[in-house]
Structures are given as structure tokens and as C-alpha cells.
Design an enzyme around this catalytic site. Structure first.
Site, PDB file in Angstrom:
ATOM      1  N   CYS A 101       0.835  -1.202   0.000  1.00 20.73           N
ATOM      2  CA  CYS A 101       0.000   0.000   0.000  1.00 20.73           C
ATOM      3  C   CYS A 101       0.881   1.268   0.000  1.00 20.73           C
ATOM      4  O   CYS A 101       1.548   1.530  -0.998  1.00 20.73           O
ATOM      5  CB  CYS A 101      -0.994  -0.067   1.151  1.00 20.73           C
ATOM      6  SG  CYS A 101      -2.439   0.952   0.855  1.00 20.73           S
ATOM      7  N   HIS A 118      -3.380  -5.005   1.744  1.00 20.75           N
ATOM      8  CA  HIS A 118      -2.732  -5.222   3.049  1.00 20.75           C
ATOM      9  C   HIS A 118      -2.696  -6.696   3.441  1.00 20.75           C
ATOM     10  O   HIS A 118      -3.531  -7.134   4.245  1.00 20.75           O
ATOM     11  CB  HIS A 118      -3.493  -4.451   4.132  1.00 20.75           C
ATOM     12  CG  HIS A 118      -3.270  -2.982   4.088  1.00 20.75           C
ATOM     13  ND1 HIS A 118      -2.267  -2.361   4.786  1.00 20.75           N
ATOM     14  CD2 HIS A 118      -3.921  -2.009   3.414  1.00 20.75           C
ATOM     15  CE1 HIS A 118      -2.310  -1.063   4.557  1.00 20.75           C
ATOM     16  NE2 HIS A 118      -3.304  -0.813   3.729  1.00 20.75           N
ATOM     17  N   GLU A 131      -0.950  -8.129   5.491  1.00 20.24           N
ATOM     18  CA  GLU A 131      -0.635  -8.299   6.920  1.00 20.24           C
ATOM     19  C   GLU A 131      -1.891  -8.235   7.790  1.00 20.24           C
ATOM     20  O   GLU A 131      -1.816  -8.468   8.991  1.00 20.24           O
ATOM     21  CB  GLU A 131       0.386  -7.230   7.364  1.00 20.24           C
ATOM     22  CG  GLU A 131      -0.145  -5.818   7.599  1.00 20.24           C
ATOM     23  CD  GLU A 131      -0.464  -5.048   6.321  1.00 20.24           C
ATOM     24  OE1 GLU A 131      -0.392  -5.641   5.221  1.00 20.24           O
ATOM     25  OE2 GLU A 131      -0.824  -3.854   6.429  1.00 20.24           O
TER      26      GLU A 131
HETATM   27  N1  GLN Z   1      -3.696   6.337   1.027  1.00 22.64           N
HETATM   28  C1  GLN Z   1      -2.427   6.093   1.627  1.00 22.64           C
HETATM   29  C2  GLN Z   1      -1.344   6.937   0.990  1.00 22.64           C
HETATM   30  O1  GLN Z   1      -1.526   7.530   0.019  1.00 22.64           O
HETATM   31  C3  GLN Z   1      -2.058   4.632   1.543  1.00 22.64           C
HETATM   32  C4  GLN Z   1      -3.062   3.842   2.315  1.00 22.64           C
HETATM   33  C5  GLN Z   1      -2.527   2.663   2.986  1.00 22.64           C
HETATM   34  O2  GLN Z   1      -1.317   2.427   3.083  1.00 22.64           O
HETATM   35  N2  GLN Z   1      -3.436   1.905   3.507  1.00 22.64           N
HETATM   36  O3  GLN Z   1      -0.289   7.001   1.484  1.00 22.64           O
END
Ligand code: GLN
Length: 188
Positions: A79, A163, A165
Site C-alpha cells: 500500500c 494489506h 498483513e
Molecule cells: N492512502 C495512503 C497513501 O496515500 C495509503 C493507504 C494505505 O497504506 N493503507 O499514502
């Protein structure tokens, strides 16, 4: 290479504890990384999800930006971690990432991810997830959501827009540890 893999988790912000728990469950020796010298001796490193602007800012404050680009071992970004690895930040993964492109916080969702070479889909948790807007020729797609790449690999680098995890399914972390073992043999 040691029998027990030593995996670092960048621990400046975000889901580093959850990653550490999965990696420990899979038998790795886990080290939280906040200082450049803590990158030494690691077989691989995870950059967790969280908030990419905050993570990048803290990476700069702790003097980790350049050491991270010099880190030679396998990297796994999830992410916000994928955003950090991408073209606009550390530039280690040849992808252009569109932040929050799956919708706002309220639009966070769980959905089946089709994994390459596995008939059983994986439940992906998407939280304000980034979208892979463009990927270079070296980037392989290992997982898709409705046909779109959400798990990619470029050599020693693995990145997920979701995610892994946060679910009990450990297959993505297992793939990362497999990659660490393979790369360790290549580098040894
Ligand atoms: N929206 C977050 C960002 O731009 C990432 C979201 C996440 O890691 N769950 O950094």
C-alpha cells in the site's frame, strides 16, 4: 545464508507491527528499522502501509532515504509502501502509482485477488489503496483485482496495493520470504 532469515520492517509509521507478527509466525527473525545502521545484515526489508506522505517525511528526517535506495536485498512494499518504492519516491520499482485511486476511506473494501499460479483467490484488504497506473517492461504481475495489477514483482522487489498483513492468509508473505531465499542464493 542463515537458516533463519533476518527481515527488517521499516517502523516509522503504519502497519509495521502487523507485518512483524506475520513474519515471526513464518519463522523469520524480525528487526524494526528506524535508523540507517539497522539496515545492516538484513536479508530483506518490508515497507508497510500507512500514510505515504508521513512515511516519506519520517524517512527523510531519520536520514533513511539514501540508505534505502542503496539497500541491496529484497524489498516488499504494501500500500503506502508500494507508493514509496515507486517512481515518484525511492524510484526502485518502475511503476507510476495513483494514490487513493480505489476511492476514499469510506470506500475501503475487501475483495478476491487472483494470484498467479494459484487456483485459490486471496482476500485482499484495500484501504485507500493505490492503483498501478503504469508499469515498466521489467514489472511482472503476480496478482490481479478484476483484471488490474495489485501485486507486482520487479526482480528483488515485491509490492502489493492491498494489506496482506491484515488477514490470516500468509501466502503473500510466504512468497516474499521465498524471494528472499532465492535472491540470497543469487547474491551469495
Ligand atoms: N492512502 C495512503 C497513501 O496515500 C495509503 C493507504 C494505505 O497504506 N493503507 O499514502
Amino acid at each position: 545464508m542463515r537458516a533463519t532469515l533476518r527481515i527488517g520492517v521499516l517502523a516509522v509509521q503504519g502497519n509495521f507491527r502487523e507485518h512483524a507478527a506475520v513474519l515471526r509466525l513464518l519463522g523469520a527473525d524480525v528487526a524494526e528499522v528506524r535508523k540507517p545502521e539497522e539496515l545492516e545484515g538484513l536479508d530483506g526489508l518490508v515497507i508497510p502501509g500507512g500514510e505515504s506522505t508521513a512515511i516519506q517525511r519520517l524517512v527523510d528526517v531519520y536520514g533513511l532515504d539514501e540508505p534505502l535506495t542503496r539497500f541491496q536485498g529484497p524489498l516488499f512494499g504494501t500500500c503506502a509502501g508500494m507508493i514509496l518504492l515507486g517512481r515518484d519516491h525511492l524510484g526502485l520499482l518502475d511503476v507510476a502509482v495513483a494514490r487513493n485511486a480505489f476511492g476514499r476511506q469510506v470506500a475501503s473494501f475487501e475483495a478476491d485477488v487472483e494470484l498467479e499460479g494459484d487456483d485459490v483467490p486471496l482476500t485482499g484488504v484495500f484501504i485507500r489503496a493505490p492503483r498501478v497506473a503504469e508499469a515498466g517492461p521489467e514489472v511482472d504481475v503476480l496478482g490481479r483485482l478484476r483484471g488490474e495489477p495489485v501485486l507486482v514483482r520487479q526482480g528483488r522487489i515485491l509490492a502489493a496495493s492491498f494489506h496482506p498483513e491484515l488477514t490470516a492468509d500468509t501466502r503473500v508473505h510466504e512468497r516474499f520470504l521465498q524471494l528472499v531465499r532465492e535472491e540470497g542464493h543469487v547474491r551469495a
